[in-house]
Design a protein around this motif. Structure first.
Motif, PDB file in Angstrom:
ATOM      1  N   MET A  70      65.595  18.696  41.678  1.00 30.22           N
ATOM      2  CA  MET A  70      65.326  18.943  43.091  1.00 30.22           C
ATOM      3  C   MET A  70      66.480  19.705  43.711  1.00 30.22           C
ATOM      4  O   MET A  70      67.636  19.500  43.347  1.00 30.22           O
ATOM      5  N   ILE A  71      66.144  20.602  44.624  1.00 30.20           N
ATOM      6  CA  ILE A  71      67.146  21.320  45.394  1.00 30.20           C
ATOM      7  C   ILE A  71      66.693  21.359  46.847  1.00 30.20           C
ATOM      8  O   ILE A  71      65.495  21.441  47.126  1.00 30.20           O
ATOM      9  N   ALA A  72      67.650  21.241  47.761  1.00 31.00           N
ATOM     10  CA  ALA A  72      67.356  21.301  49.193  1.00 31.00           C
ATOM     11  C   ALA A  72      68.349  22.235  49.859  1.00 31.00           C
ATOM     12  O   ALA A  72      69.532  22.222  49.533  1.00 31.00           O
ATOM     13  N   GLN A  73      67.851  23.039  50.770  1.00 28.23           N
ATOM     14  CA  GLN A  73      68.660  24.002  51.519  1.00 28.23           C
ATOM     15  C   GLN A  73      68.521  23.686  52.995  1.00 28.23           C
ATOM     16  O   GLN A  73      67.403  23.622  53.516  1.00 28.23           O
ATOM     17  N   LYS A  74      69.644  23.480  53.685  1.00 26.44           N
ATOM     18  CA  LYS A  74      69.613  23.132  55.101  1.00 26.44           C
ATOM     19  C   LYS A  74      69.212  24.341  55.931  1.00 26.44           C
ATOM     20  O   LYS A  74      69.708  25.444  55.722  1.00 26.44           O
ATOM     21  N   ARG A  75      68.297  24.093  56.874  1.00 24.01           N
ATOM     22  CA  ARG A  75      67.897  25.144  57.805  1.00 24.01           C
ATOM     23  C   ARG A  75      69.004  25.366  58.826  1.00 24.01           C
ATOM     24  O   ARG A  75      69.775  24.464  59.129  1.00 24.01           O
ATOM     25  N   ARG A  89      81.173  15.829  48.117  1.00 23.00           N
ATOM     26  CA  ARG A  89      80.939  16.512  46.839  1.00 23.00           C
ATOM     27  C   ARG A  89      79.649  16.061  46.181  1.00 23.00           C
ATOM     28  O   ARG A  89      78.963  16.850  45.561  1.00 23.00           O
ATOM     29  N   THR A  90      79.351  14.777  46.289  1.00 23.53           N
ATOM     30  CA  THR A  90      78.141  14.235  45.683  1.00 23.53           C
ATOM     31  C   THR A  90      77.225  13.669  46.768  1.00 23.53           C
ATOM     32  O   THR A  90      77.677  13.374  47.876  1.00 23.53           O
ATOM     33  N   VAL A  91      75.953  13.514  46.414  1.00 23.92           N
ATOM     34  CA  VAL A  91      74.945  12.990  47.334  1.00 23.92           C
ATOM     35  C   VAL A  91      74.129  11.950  46.584  1.00 23.92           C
ATOM     36  O   VAL A  91      73.756  12.153  45.425  1.00 23.92           O
ATOM     37  N   ALA A  92      73.856  10.826  47.248  1.00 28.46           N
ATOM     38  CA  ALA A  92      72.954   9.802  46.705  1.00 28.46           C
ATOM     39  C   ALA A  92      71.950   9.463  47.798  1.00 28.46           C
ATOM     40  O   ALA A  92      72.331   9.215  48.941  1.00 28.46           O
ATOM     41  N   MET A  93      70.680   9.491  47.444  1.00 28.18           N
ATOM     42  CA  MET A  93      69.621   9.241  48.410  1.00 28.18           C
ATOM     43  C   MET A  93      68.628   8.248  47.819  1.00 28.18           C
ATOM     44  O   MET A  93      68.256   8.363  46.650  1.00 28.18           O
ATOM     45  N   PRO A  95      80.640  16.879  55.753  1.00 27.42           N
ATOM     46  CA  PRO A  95      79.741  17.878  56.325  1.00 27.42           C
ATOM     47  C   PRO A  95      78.640  17.206  57.152  1.00 27.42           C
ATOM     48  O   PRO A  95      78.288  16.051  56.912  1.00 27.42           O
ATOM     49  N   GLU A  96      78.104  17.936  58.108  1.00 26.59           N
ATOM     50  CA  GLU A  96      77.006  17.447  58.943  1.00 26.59           C
ATOM     51  C   GLU A  96      75.698  17.618  58.170  1.00 26.59           C
ATOM     52  O   GLU A  96      75.221  18.731  57.978  1.00 26.59           O
ATOM     53  N   GLY A 137      78.247  22.560  52.331  1.00 25.24           N
ATOM     54  CA  GLY A 137      77.469  21.444  52.847  1.00 25.24           C
ATOM     55  C   GLY A 137      76.048  21.794  53.223  1.00 25.24           C
ATOM     56  O   GLY A 137      75.359  21.011  53.875  1.00 25.24           O
ATOM     57  N   ARG A 138      75.546  22.951  52.789  1.00 27.32           N
ATOM     58  CA  ARG A 138      74.210  23.395  53.197  1.00 27.32           C
ATOM     59  C   ARG A 138      73.214  23.429  52.040  1.00 27.32           C
ATOM     60  O   ARG A 138      72.086  23.862  52.210  1.00 27.32           O
ATOM     61  N   ARG A 139      73.621  22.990  50.862  1.00 26.57           N
ATOM     62  CA  ARG A 139      72.699  22.943  49.720  1.00 26.57           C
ATOM     63  C   ARG A 139      73.043  21.726  48.888  1.00 26.57           C
ATOM     64  O   ARG A 139      74.204  21.442  48.639  1.00 26.57           O
ATOM     65  N   MET A 140      72.017  20.998  48.486  1.00 25.76           N
ATOM     66  CA  MET A 140      72.217  19.885  47.566  1.00 25.76           C
ATOM     67  C   MET A 140      71.216  20.032  46.438  1.00 25.76           C
ATOM     68  O   MET A 140      70.097  20.494  46.635  1.00 25.76           O
TER      69      MET A 140
END
Length: 145
Positions: free
Chosen positions: A131-136, A91-95, A40-41, A114-117
């Motif tokens: 933590m949660i993030a939602q792509k604008r 599927r997973t995210v590491a930052m 995802p972008e 791909g618009r919420r982590m």
């Protein structure tokens, strides 16, 4: 125009009171069960919130490609921090976020669109924060008003 200014004034006046009250926050993020055919972008602007002992801490996550890797910044109430890297397998995210006290790590899941982590921030001294993030939406997809 006056209604817009009044609305902004009302909203900003109510934020400190709401932000100081402890609440029960849910950080559910249905992760994709299959690896997508293409990643995802993730570049763009993300609205985010962290649960700091029941107190929401709002911020903005800005991601872009730098030297073929995702990087950027996080602006929170406490200031701005550098996102040194963000990796995802769809599927997973590491930052990894660099702060004055040292690195902070986020490990989470990415929603199937791909618009919420969402996940856990491992902070200094072992503190764990949800933590949660939602792509604008992208600017090109917005309707002109």
């Amino acid at each position: 125009m006056n209604r817009i200014i009044a609305g902004i004034a009302l909203a900003s006046a109510s934020v400190p009171a709401a932000a100081s009250e402890a609440v029960s926050m849910r950080f559910d993020c249905p992760a994709s069960t299959t690896k997508p055919s293409q990643p995802p972008e993730l570049s763009g602007q993300w609205d985010m919130v962290m649960d700091v002992g029941g107190i929401p801490s709002f911020g903005l996550l800005s991601l872009g490609v730098s030297d073929k890797r995702l990087a950027g910044s996080i602006a929170l109430n406490a200031g701005v921090a550098v996102v040194r890297s963000l990796t995802s397998d769809g599927r997973t995210v590491a930052m990894i976020v660099s702060t004055g006290e040292g690195d902070v790590r986020f490990d989470g899941s990415l929603a199937s669109d791909g618009r919420r982590m969402c996940g856990i921030v491992s902070y200094h001294g072992g503190q764990k924060l949800g933590m949660i993030a939602q792509k604008r939406s992208d600017r090109g997809s917005r309707r002109s008003e």
